[in-house]
Design an enzyme around this catalytic site. Structure first.
Site, PDB file in Angstrom:
ATOM      1  N   SER A  54       0.813  -1.209   0.000  1.00 21.47           N
ATOM      2  CA  SER A  54       0.000   0.000   0.000  1.00 21.47           C
ATOM      3  C   SER A  54       0.859   1.277   0.000  1.00 21.47           C
ATOM      4  CB  SER A  54      -0.949  -0.036   1.203  1.00 21.47           C
ATOM      5  OG  SER A  54      -1.890   0.998   1.155  1.00 21.47           O
ATOM      6  N   LYS A  95      -0.622  -4.249  -3.027  1.00 21.65           N
ATOM      7  CA  LYS A  95      -1.903  -3.764  -2.524  1.00 21.65           C
ATOM      8  C   LYS A  95      -2.102  -2.343  -3.054  1.00 21.65           C
ATOM      9  CE  LYS A  95      -5.085  -2.183   0.502  1.00 21.65           C
ATOM     10  NZ  LYS A  95      -5.623  -0.809   0.574  1.00 21.65           N
ATOM     11  N   ASP A 111      10.032   5.123 -10.248  1.00 23.42           N
ATOM     12  CA  ASP A 111       9.594   5.626 -11.550  1.00 23.42           C
ATOM     13  C   ASP A 111      10.165   6.995 -11.873  1.00 23.42           C
ATOM     14  OD1 ASP A 111       8.212   3.305 -11.698  1.00 23.42           O
ATOM     15  OD2 ASP A 111       6.219   4.195 -11.887  1.00 23.42           O
TER      16      ASP A 111
END
Length: 406
Positions: free
Chosen positions: A301, A326, A312
């Site tokens: 999460s 998640k 990224d």
């Protein structure tokens, strides 16, 4: 027909009307009584009406509240693995985990041989002030013996936690001393730290262990960074292993501290939730420090949001094992009795467009729940070559290939 004749037939006419009315009523009653449930079942309140029918007509007495507590989780489990029902008695404990504090006695304990063993006493906490020490064994609470099969984590928390400024009498057995010693502890606010360790690994490298993302995580991290700055760190490791997540905003605030202006941190989108982007504001104080993020299969999460933003944006090196997966956004909705549901309303996506959520089949959670075991069995925990890329390839800001959907 004269008035006298009319009066003579009036009783007969009234009797015929009554008979006709009875026949019509009987016809409609017989015609629709068998379809009553069909009428109910075609409406939007079938569940409510069903509960009313059970309460009114079921052969035995039924606890409707208990029935609802059993039915709601089953309904939600047919949606996805993370839409859940939280009963009123569990709601406060769930809230305490994220708020950063709760009212209690201020001890950390384990249960061994049906007895509570005090592992640690919170510095300056209520138990410490009352005289309880690490190593004490709790054998009674409020004059009632508390040993044996009754001793569970949940029952211990229920007896020891309570409203601020209330008192609890604790009986302990202390090593090297005879008999039971009694302490009256006045409950108080106990801080729940989400950063469990901050120190220098070597002369240049600082280390911060973040165990959860709660309300106080970001300010705690700033304190940790200031401490490491005083010790002269020039590289940083953030450890998110086994961090199951928490508040998304705390992860966004943390990521903002390390990213230049206008970098996408995460976005979320759902059927009824328009896309919402979260970007850095450029005010972070540690935008250029070399950074490593540690993750494993227990990182979920909010941990994945932070790690995904760093990866990224090519801001950090991610080291460890594939994270949990998640990426469903829950909205918390409360009921008047204090219970609540966490209903999935959207999905998280990393800056490159990867959906964080691993695949699942609605209503069938067996494979989902056994996913970690499956990873272990095919060797993923021991060899990077064993990791299976199930999802499509995505690309970071400088073109490196990363994977999602698994």
């Amino acid at each position: 027909m004269n008035m006298k004749t009319s009066n003579r037939f009036m009783p007969l006419i009234m009797a015929m009307c009554v008979v006709i009315g009875i026949l019509i009523g009987t016809f409609y009653a017989n015609h629709f009584s068998g379809n009553r449930l069909n009428i109910i079942n075609s409406g939007s309140n079938r569940l409510t009406n069903l509960l009313h029918l059970i309460e009114d007509q079921y052969v035995d007495k039924v606890n409707i509240d208990s029935l609802v507590d059993q039915a709601i989780p089953q309904i939600l489990s047919d949606l996805d693995p993370h839409s859940v029902y939280i009963s009123a008695k569990d709601a406060q404990a769930v809230a305490d985990d994220l708020k950063g504090s709760f009212s209690g006695v201020g001890i950390e304990f384990t249960i061994r041989k049906d007895t509570i063993h005090v592992q640690n006493v919170v510095q300056n906490g209520p138990a410490k002030k009352a005289g309880i020490l690490a190593g004490d064994k709790i054998v009674s609470v409020d004059g009632k013996t508390f040993v044996g099969k009754i001793v569970t984590q949940e029952e211990a928390m229920r007896r020891l936690k309570g409203p601020k400024d209330t008192k609890v009498k604790i009986g302990v057995v202390r090593y090297g001393q005879k008999g039971v010693k009694y302490f009256t502890v006045t409950r108080g606010d106990i801080p729940q730290k989400s950063i469990s360790a901050t120190y220098m690994i070597d002369e240049n490298t600082g280390y911060i262990k973040v165990k959860s993302f709660g309300e106080t995580t970001y300010p705690e991290m700033l304190i940790s960074l200031a401490q490491l700055s005083q010790e002269g760190f020039s590289n940083l490791i953030i450890d998110l292993r086994d961090n199951t997540g928490g508040y998304m905003n705390s992860a966004v605030q943390m990521a903002n501290e390390f990213l230049p202006k206008n970098k996408l941190i995460v976005y979320m989108q759902g059927r009824k939730s328009p896309r919402q982007d979260f970007r850095s504001d450029g005010h972070g104080s540690y935008q250029k420090i070399p950074l490593i993020v540690l993750i494993n299969e227990g990182s979920a999460s909010a941990s994945e949001i932070f790690a995904g933003a760093m990866q990224d944006n090519d801001r950090a090196t991610i080291i460890g094992r594939r994270s949990f997966g998640k990426g469903l956004v829950q909205q918390q909705l409360g009921f008047p009795d204090g219970s609540m549901i966490r209903l999935t309303i959207a999905r998280y996506y990393t800056p490159s467009g990867r959906c964080i959520q691993k695949p699942f089949r609605a209503g069938d959670n067996k494979d989902y729940e056994e996913d970690i075991l499956a990873r272990y069995q095919h060797g993923e925990f021991f060899s990077q070559d064993s990791i299976k890329h199930h999802g499509p390839a995505y690309h970071t800001s400088i073109g490196r290939t990363v994977y999602g959907g698994g």
